[in-house]
Design a protein around this motif. Structure first.
Motif, PDB file in Angstrom:
ATOM      1  N   LEU A 257      -5.287  -9.350  -8.125  1.00  0.00           N
ATOM      2  CA  LEU A 257      -4.765 -10.473  -8.904  1.00  0.00           C
ATOM      3  C   LEU A 257      -5.455 -10.528 -10.260  1.00  0.00           C
ATOM      4  O   LEU A 257      -6.632 -10.170 -10.400  1.00  0.00           O
TER       5      LEU A 257
ATOM      6  N   GLY B 263      -5.749 -16.385   0.116  1.00  0.00           N
ATOM      7  CA  GLY B 263      -4.524 -15.783   0.597  1.00  0.00           C
ATOM      8  C   GLY B 263      -4.700 -15.162   1.965  1.00  0.00           C
ATOM      9  O   GLY B 263      -5.811 -15.084   2.499  1.00  0.00           O
TER      10      GLY B 263
ATOM     11  N   ASP C 136     -13.563 -11.600  -0.462  1.00  0.00           N
ATOM     12  CA  ASP C 136     -12.883 -11.250  -1.710  1.00  0.00           C
ATOM     13  C   ASP C 136     -13.899 -10.787  -2.755  1.00  0.00           C
ATOM     14  O   ASP C 136     -15.084 -11.131  -2.692  1.00  0.00           O
TER      15      ASP C 136
ATOM     16  N   ARG D 299      -4.376 -12.054   2.750  1.00  0.00           N
ATOM     17  CA  ARG D 299      -5.011 -10.731   2.651  1.00  0.00           C
ATOM     18  C   ARG D 299      -6.296 -10.827   1.851  1.00  0.00           C
ATOM     19  O   ARG D 299      -6.546 -11.790   1.125  1.00  0.00           O
ATOM     20  N   ARG D 300      -7.099  -9.800   1.998  1.00  0.00           N
ATOM     21  CA  ARG D 300      -8.290  -9.683   1.162  1.00  0.00           C
ATOM     22  C   ARG D 300      -7.853  -9.512  -0.302  1.00  0.00           C
ATOM     23  O   ARG D 300      -6.839  -8.860  -0.593  1.00  0.00           O
ATOM     24  N   ARG D 301      -8.640 -10.070  -1.232  1.00  0.00           N
ATOM     25  CA  ARG D 301      -8.212 -10.083  -2.630  1.00  0.00           C
ATOM     26  C   ARG D 301      -9.283  -9.492  -3.540  1.00  0.00           C
ATOM     27  O   ARG D 301     -10.486  -9.618  -3.289  1.00  0.00           O
TER      28      ARG D 301
ATOM     29  N   ASP E 200      -7.026  -1.336  -0.472  1.00  0.00           N
ATOM     30  CA  ASP E 200      -6.543  -2.157   0.638  1.00  0.00           C
ATOM     31  C   ASP E 200      -6.887  -3.625   0.375  1.00  0.00           C
ATOM     32  O   ASP E 200      -7.685  -4.240   1.086  1.00  0.00           O
ATOM     33  N   ALA E 201      -6.312  -4.167  -0.669  1.00  0.00           N
ATOM     34  CA  ALA E 201      -6.523  -5.567  -1.051  1.00  0.00           C
ATOM     35  C   ALA E 201      -5.470  -5.940  -2.082  1.00  0.00           C
ATOM     36  O   ALA E 201      -4.906  -5.078  -2.771  1.00  0.00           O
ATOM     37  N   GLU E 202      -5.202  -7.231  -2.176  1.00  0.00           N
ATOM     38  CA  GLU E 202      -4.281  -7.732  -3.193  1.00  0.00           C
ATOM     39  C   GLU E 202      -5.050  -7.865  -4.515  1.00  0.00           C
ATOM     40  O   GLU E 202      -6.100  -8.515  -4.567  1.00  0.00           O
TER      41      GLU E 202
END
Length: 840
Positions: free
Chosen positions: A251, A269, A225, A271-273, A247-249
Motif C-alpha cells: 500500500l 486488513g 505489517d 492480509r499482511r501489509r 507475499d503481502a499487500e
C-alpha cells in the motif's frame, strides 16, 4: 464525550490535567509521543461546552484521517459531530462540534475573522514539526488571545519532549503523557556498495533497490505489517514496483492520494501489509499492525537558494529525533524491529532535530501573511524563530514585483486576492494573470500541476497530459477553476493601488487566438517564475541562461533539446556546481518570453568597462539575457571617461604607462606624505584611485589602449596644493650634492628610508649623512666600492667612519690600489678620480 467512554489510550489519564491547565490559564502545552491518542481523544474530551473546537493539523492527509478516526469513535459519519476542512474539500454541518483543519486553512480563517467567532478552543497539533503555517498560526493565536479573545482556549501539542520554547510562547502549564512503548530492536542495515547522495528530488536508484531488499528481509525476519519510510511519492512508486511478488499487500501512503486510498493504509486488513509512506506517518498518522519499520533515512523539505532564486523541495537526511519517532511506530502494539538503511556512525552525525522551515524555505507566502496580519517583518509577533533577514528581504521584493505589496509594504487588494487563492503567491499570480491569456481551465490545470510538484518528466507539457488521469489533480483543477469563476480575476484588478505586472495587463484583447498547449504551459510557468525564463546559449545546446542570471542545463536525453526558449518550472543546483539542473520546463517563443518577463525587459545604451575594455553599445535585455546588441559609433565622451576610470578602479593603475619621470615623482611625493603628512598627497594605489577624477586627464581616450597615452606625471602634480607645490625640491630633492661635487639621484622607492648610493671616495669629508624633509629624515647611504658594489649601508656616517671604515679599507685597499684609502676619511679630500701612478 465522557473520559470513560473514550478508548483506553495513554492520553486518557491526563485529560483531567489538560482541562485543569486550560481552566487556569486558558492555554497549555501537551507533550505526548505518537500513538498516545492526543490527536483524536483530546478534541473529543474538550468538545461540548458550546461552539466548535478547531483542531489544526500540518497536513491534509492527517486532518482527514483524524476526523475519520474521531467520527468512527462516535459511531458517526464524517461531517456530523466531527468534520474537517482542507483546501478544496469540506465536510461539516450544523451539528459539528469538532472541526479538523489544516494549519493553512486556520491561517486563512484568522486573516478573515481574527476573533474566530463561535470557536471556544483551538488545538494546534504537531507543533514540533515547525512548518511555516504552524509557526504563523501559533503567533496569530497568541496575539488574538492577548488583544481580542482572552477567553479563546489554546492547546499546543508536541510529540517531542523539547517543549520549553513552545511553553514560553503559549503560556500555561506543560502536561506530559507517556506512551506505552514496547522495546524496538535496532538493525543497522547500510548499503554494501556506494550510494550517491541525494540532489534536489533525485534519489540514487541503488538506495531504493536496497530499501526494497531490506523490506523483504523485514518480512522474512518476523510477523506483522512493515512500515517503510521514503522521502516522496516517486520513491514510493519505485519501491512498490521493486516489491512485486512479495507475499503481502503493498500500500502507498502520501498526501496526494484520494482519501479512500489513504484510509486503506490506515486500516488493518485481512492480509499482511507493507505500507510505503512519506514522513506523514512519523507522528501525524497511526498505521495499525506495524511490527517492523524500514527507514530509508531521508525526508523532503523546502529549501531556497536565495543567491540564484531557486526554491524547491529537496531531499535531506532525517534528524535523529525523526529517526526515533519513525522507529517508535514499530513498538506501539508489541515488541518490534527497525531497519535503518545507514550505519550507526552515520547516525551519530545526523542533526539532533529537524531544521525549522523558517530557517531555509522560501518565505514569500509567509511574508504575505505577515503583511496581511499587520506585521510585515514579523516584529512584535510571538514567532518561535524570527525570519532570516535575507530571506525576508527577498520575499518582500518578490511580493512587490507581483503587485501584492505597495512600496511602503502595505498589502494591496491584488495581494489579498493572491493570498485567498490558497496557493503560493507566484502560482496565484500565474493563475490570475494567465487565465485571460490561455483560458480558465488550462490555467488551472497547469497551476495545479506546478503546485503538486509530482511531474516525473522534465517536460511540463508531457506531465500535464499524463496528469489528467490523476484524481487528486482533477480535484484541485476543479477548485481553482471554481475560484476563477467566482470572479477572483476581476477582484484582483478592482481598485488595486499596487499595479499588476506589465505582462498581466492588456494582452487578452491583443491575442487573436488561444495559444497551443505547449505555449500555454510556457506562458503560465513564465508568469509564475519570470526570472526563470531562459534562452539556449547556442543553437541546439542543452545549456541555458535564465533571465535571473543563473546558468542551467537540461539532462541528457531530454525531449526539450533544441528548444531555444524555455520557462523553467523547477531547477536545483548541487553545492559547488557551476550550473543548475533543469528538472521541469516548458517551451516558449521570444515574444511570449518578453511578455511574461516584461518587468525584466530593459532597452538602452551601455557604456561601461566590461571584459577588460570599454564597451559602448545599444542593447536590449531580458534580465541577464541579451536580446539585441549594436555597437555605438559616437558614444558620449563623458560616459566613456567614466567607464575608463571604472576600469582603472577594477584592474589597477598598471593600465597606465609609468615612465621613469612619473614613477620617481610619485615616489618623491609618497616620501613627502610619509614624512610630513598632509597637505602632501597620499600616493598609495587606494588613494590615487579614490581621487582619480582629481588628477588624471583622459582627454580623448576611448579604449583601454588610450590609457597608456595619458600624461601621468602632469596628473600627479595636479594633486599638489599650491601651499607646498614650490617646496618639493626642498623636501624631497631629486638629486643631492656629495662632497666630490657630484649630484647623485636619490632613490625614494621606500618612502620611509630614501637611499643615496655613492662611492666611498666621493663621501670623504662628510661627517654626517644628509637629512631630508626639513631635517626630519636621514638619508640611508649605500656606500659603494670603486667598482660600484655595495660595501656598507648606514644612516650614521660618523659611526661608520670610526667603526666600519677601517675594516672596509683593509679589505679593499689591496684590491683597488689606485684609489685613495686614507686613514681619516672624515678629513680627507673627496674625489671621483684615481691616484696618480706610484701613489697609494
Amino acid at each position: 464525550m465522557a473520559d470513560d467512554a473514550l478508548p483506553d489510550l495513554p492520553i486518557r489519564p491526563v485529560l483531567p490535567r489538560v482541562r485543569a491547565a486550560l481552566a487556569e490559564a486558558g492555554s497549555s502545552v501537551l507533550v505526548a509521543p505518537p500513538g498516545t491518542g492526543k490527536t483524536t481523544l483530546v478534541p473529543l474530551a474538550l468538545a461540548g461546552a458550546g461552539g466548535r473546537v478547531v483542531v489544526a493539523e500540518p497536513r491534509r492527509i492527517a486532518a482527514r484521517a483524524a476526523a475519520r478516526r474521531m467520527a468512527a469513535l462516535l459511531g458517526e459519519r464524517v461531517g456530523a459531530r466531527v468534520g474537517y476542512t482542507v483546501r478544496g474539500d469540506r465536510q461539516v454541518s450544523r451539528e459539528t462540534v469538532v472541526e479538523v483543519v489544516t494549519t493553512g486553512v486556520l491561517v486563512r480563517r484568522l486573516q478573515r475573522d481574527p476573533e474566530l467567532a463561535g470557536t471556544p478552543m483551538v488545538v494546534l497539533d504537531e507543533c514540533h514539526e515547525r512548518h511555516l503555517d504552524t509557526d504563523l498560526a501559533l503567533a496569530f493565536l497568541t496575539e488574538v488571545r492577548a488583544t481580542l479573545r482572552p477567553d479563546l482556549g489554546l492547546l499546543a501539542t508536541s510529540a517531542t519532549a523539547d517543549a520549553q520554547r513552545l511553553a514560553s510562547i503559549v503560556g500555561g502549564a506543560v502536561v506530559t503523557a507517556e506512551a506505552r512503548m514496547f522495546p524496538v530492536e535496532v538493525h543497522w542495515a547500510p548499503p554494501t556498495g556506494p550510494i550517491t547522495p541525494p540532489l534536489g528530488l533525485r534519489v540514487d536508484p541503488r538506495l531504493l533497490d536496497h530499501v526494497a531488499a531490506t523490506t523483504r528481509r523485514a518480512l522474512a525476519d518476523g510477523d506483522g505489517d512493515v512500515l517503510v519510510f521514503l522521502p516522496g511519492a516517486r520513491e514510493i512508486d519505485a519501491v512498490a514496483t521493486l516489491l512485486g511478488g512479495v507475499d503481502a499487500e503493498v500500500l502507498r501512503l502520501h498526501g496526494r492520494q484520494p482519501g479512500s486510498i489513504q484510509d486503506a493504509a490506515l486500516r488493518a486488513g485481512p492480509r499482511r501489509r507493507v505500507v510505503l509512506s512519506t514522513s506523514v506517518a512519523e507522528s501525524s498518522l497511526t498505521v495499525p499492525g506495524v511490527r517492523a519499520v524500514v527507514d530509508a533515512g531521508l525526508s523532503r523539505v523546502p529549501r531556497m537558494d536565495f543567491a540564484r532564486g531557486l526554491g524547491a523541495l529537496v531531499t535531506v537526511p532525517v534528524s535523529r529525533a525523526a529517526a526515533v519517532q519513525r522507529a517508535g511506530r514499530a513498538g506501539r502494539e508489541a515488541p518490534g524491529r527497525v531497519y535503518r538503511c545507514w550505519s550507526q556512525a552515520q547516525h551519530d552525525r545526523l542533526a539532533a532535530q529537524p531544521e525549522p522551515e523558517i530557517a531555509a524555505a522560501d518565505l514569500t507566502g509567509f511574508v504575505l501573511d505577515l503583511a496581511l496580519w499587520g506585521h510585515p517583518d514579523g516584529t512584535g509577533l510571538a514567532l518561535p524563530d524570527p525570519p532570516p533577514a535575507g530571506a525576508l528581504q527577498t520575499a518582500t521584493a518578490t511580493l512587490r514585483d507581483l503587485g501584492a505589496l505597495s512600496a511602503d509594504g502595505r498589502v494591496t487588494p491584488r495581494g489579498r486576492v493572491l493570498a485567498d487563492a490558497g496557493l503560493h503567491p507566484r502560482l496565484a499570480r500565474a493563475l490570475l494573470d494567465g487565465a485571460p491569456l490561455v483560458g480558465d481551465r488550462r490555467a488551472a490545470e497547469i497551476v495545479a500541476l506546478l503546485d503538486a510538484d509530482t511531474a516525473a518528466s522534465d517536460d511540463v507539457v508531457a506531465a500535464w497530459r499524463r496528469a489528467r488521469s490523476d484524481p487528486a489533480w482533477r480535484s484541485e483543477v476543479r477548485r481553482l477553476t471554481a475560484a476563477l469563476s467566482r470572479g477572483l480575476l476581476e477582484a484582483a484588478d478592482d481598485g488595486s493601488d499596487g499595479e499588476p505586472p506589465r505582462s498581466a495587463r492588456g494582452h487578452g484583447d491583443q491575442r487573436p487566438a488561444r495559444p497551443a498547449d505547449d505555449l500555454a504551459a510556457g506562458l503560465v510557468v513564465g508568469l509564475a517564475y519570470p526570472e526563470r525564463v531562459a534562452r539556449a546559449r547556442a543553437a541546439g545546446a542543452r545549456e541555458y541562461l535564465m533571465a535571473g542570471g543563473t546558468a542551467a542545463e537540461l539532462p541528457a536525453g531530454t525531449g526539450l533539446a533544441g528548444v531555444e526558449w524555455l520557462a523553467i518550472a523547477d531547477a536545483d543546483r548541487a553545492a559547488g556546481a557551476r550550473t543548475a539542473r533543469i528538472r521541469a520546463a516548458a517551451p516558449l517563443d521570444e515574444a511570449t518570453a518578453r511578455e511574461v518577463a516584461a518587468t525584466l525587459f530593459t532597452d538602452g545604451t551601455e557604456i561601461a568597462w566590461m571584459d577588460g575594455d570599454v564597451v559602448a553599445r545599444s542593447v536590449s535585455r531580458l534580465g541577464a539575457i541579451t536580446l539585441t546588441e549594436r555597437r555605438l559609433t559616437d558614444p558620449d565622451p563623458r560616459q566613456v571617461r567614466a567607464a575608463l576610470r571604472d576600469g582603472l578602479r577594477r584592474e589597477g593603475l598598471d593600465l597606465l604607462t609609468w615612465s621613469r619621470t612619473a614613477t620617481e615623482l610619485r615616489q618623491r611625493l609618497a616620501f613627502a606624505h610619509a614624512a610630513l603628512g598632509d597637505p602632501w598627497p597620499d600616493m598609495s594605489d587606494t588613494a590615487l584611485l579614490d581621487r582619480i577624477d582629481d588628477w588624471l586627464d583622459l582627454g580623448h581616450a576611448r579604449r583601454r589602449a588610450d590609457l597608456a597615452k595619458a600624461d601621468v606625471a602632469s596628473g600627479l602634480r595636479r594633486l599638489l596644493p599650491w601651499s607646498v607645490a614650490g617646496r618639493l625640491d626642498e623636501v624631497a630633492p631629486e638629486r643631492l650634492p656629495v662632497p666630490s661635487g657630484s649630484r647623485v639621484r636619490v632613490d625614494y622607492s621606500d618612502p620611509a628610508a630614501p637611499v643615496l648610493a655613492v662611492k666611498v671616495q666621493e663621501a670623504f669629508g662628510w661627517r654626517d649623512a644628509p637629512r631630508l624633509a626639513g631635517g626630519k629624515t636621514p638619508v640611508r647611504l649605500h656606500l659603494l666600492s670603486p667598482a660600484g658594489r655595495p660595501v656598507a649601508v648606514t644612516s650614521d656616517l660618523a659611526s661608520f667612519w670610526q667603526q666600519g671604515y677601517p675594516q672596509v679599507r683593509a679589505e679593499l685597499r689591496g684590491r683597488y690600489p689606485r684609489h685613495p684609502w686614507p686613514e681619516d676619511p672624515a678629513t680627507a679630500v673627496p674625489t671621483r678620480r684615481t691616484n696618480p701612478r706610484g701613489k697609494s
